[in-house]
Design an enzyme around this catalytic site. Structure first.
Site, PDB file in Angstrom:
ATOM      1  N   GLU A  49      -0.784  -4.154  -0.977  1.00 59.06           N
ATOM      2  CA  GLU A  49      -2.145  -4.040  -0.467  1.00 59.06           C
ATOM      3  C   GLU A  49      -3.002  -3.516  -1.611  1.00 59.06           C
ATOM      4  O   GLU A  49      -2.791  -2.387  -2.087  1.00 59.06           O
ATOM      5  CB  GLU A  49      -2.233  -3.114   0.742  1.00 59.06           C
ATOM      6  CG  GLU A  49      -3.627  -3.124   1.345  1.00 59.06           C
ATOM      7  CD  GLU A  49      -3.784  -2.191   2.533  1.00 59.06           C
ATOM      8  OE1 GLU A  49      -4.797  -2.329   3.238  1.00 59.06           O
ATOM      9  OE2 GLU A  49      -2.920  -1.322   2.751  1.00 59.06           O
ATOM     10  N   ASP A  60     -11.291   5.385   4.654  1.00 52.58           N
ATOM     11  CA  ASP A  60     -10.438   6.087   3.696  1.00 52.58           C
ATOM     12  C   ASP A  60     -10.775   7.558   3.550  1.00 52.58           C
ATOM     13  O   ASP A  60     -11.945   7.962   3.569  1.00 52.58           O
ATOM     14  CB  ASP A  60     -10.529   5.402   2.329  1.00 52.58           C
ATOM     15  CG  ASP A  60      -9.858   4.048   2.333  1.00 52.58           C
ATOM     16  OD1 ASP A  60      -8.681   3.989   2.720  1.00 52.58           O
ATOM     17  OD2 ASP A  60     -10.510   3.050   1.981  1.00 52.58           O
TER      18      ASP A  60
END
Length: 267
Positions: A49, A60
């Site tokens: 990824e 995030d």
């Protein structure tokens, strides 16, 4: 056949989960990113990824946000990342899914972005800021090119919405193990395994679990139930730890850590 589908089919026959490390493109530089991907593959990683840095990531936590900042302040461009992937394809066929903000895709248009991504050698995208109800255009463009749009399911996703997401997600489903943002956690939520089991009753699409998976023991627990184990922040933390060390040491040390996670996931 898309590399992602091929890999999950291969692992299903072996009765093993995929190990999917997350890495930020350009942190600390693209030469290191390319070397780390090759090292991770050597250590047993199955799918990569690859984070495309963006200034305002909504999913995030501070570790990955900091890695995005380190890459962006150096002037990193999407075209440079795609060029790195293209060069990597001379050495590796490991499947690569890129995590990207929809604004990056939208800027030049879905069709153009996916054409460039396919030409470079990417196999799919995860787009955390694009709701599944609004992804029809990119979903259709991707489907025509056998390019995968991986969708997210959270612990708070309603049953009705789970059905919609499982019907649309391509390649695999990304199950978010925690309520919140990415980051290193001490333990895996107790309901993760049951939630994976429930999802498997409504879809045959491989289910990969990320967010908070941080240690070999975590990977082992998730690997017993899921089709894929995703680790991001814990790996980025290792990259940051060795950023000021010689290139070879950084690649080796981070590779060793990923190797331990692989062994945990597939143990």
């Amino acid at each position: 056949m898309n590399r992602i589908d091929k890999k999950f089919r291969e692992l299903k026959n072996k009765k093993k989960p995929a190990f999917i490390p997350f890495i930020t493109a350009g942190d600390p530089d693209l030469q290191t990113t390319k070397a780390l991907i090759l090292e991770f593959e050597k250590r047993g990683a199955d799918i990569i990824e690859l984070g495309i840095p963006f200034s305002d990531p909504i999913a995030d936590g501070p570790i990955i946000q900091a890695s995005y900042y380190r890459a962006l302040v150096k002037g990193l461009k999407v075209a440079q990342i795609l060029d790195m992937v293209s060069k990597l394809r001379n050495e590796s066929e490991i499947p690569i899914v890129s995590m990207v903000s929809y604004s990056t895709v939208f800027k030049g248009g879905c069709q153009v972005f996916i054409e460039k991504a396919c030409k470079a050698g990417l196999d799919g995208l995860t787009i955390p800021d694009l709701p599944v109800e609004e992804n029809n255009e990119i979903f259709q463009v991707a489907k025509e090119k056998d390019f995968k749009i991986v969708c997210f399911i959270a612990p708070t996703t309603t049953d009705q919405r789970k059905i919609l997401i499982t019907q649309k997600s391509q390649g695999f489903l990304y199950y978010i193990s925690v309520v919140g943002i990415t980051g290193v956690r001490d333990k895996i939520p107790e309901d993760v395994l049951q939630n994976i089991k429930s999802l498997k009753q409504i879809t045959d699409t491989p289910i990969s679990v990320g967010f908070g998976v941080s240690t070999p023991d975590h990977a082992k627990t998730i690997g017993k139930a899921a089709d894929g184990v995703i680790v991001g922040s814990a790996i980025i933390r290792e990259v940051e730890k060795y950023t000021n060390e010689p290139f070879e040491k950084l690649v080796t040390k981070v590779g060793e850590f990923v190797g331990e996670l692989v062994l945990g996931a597939k143990g």
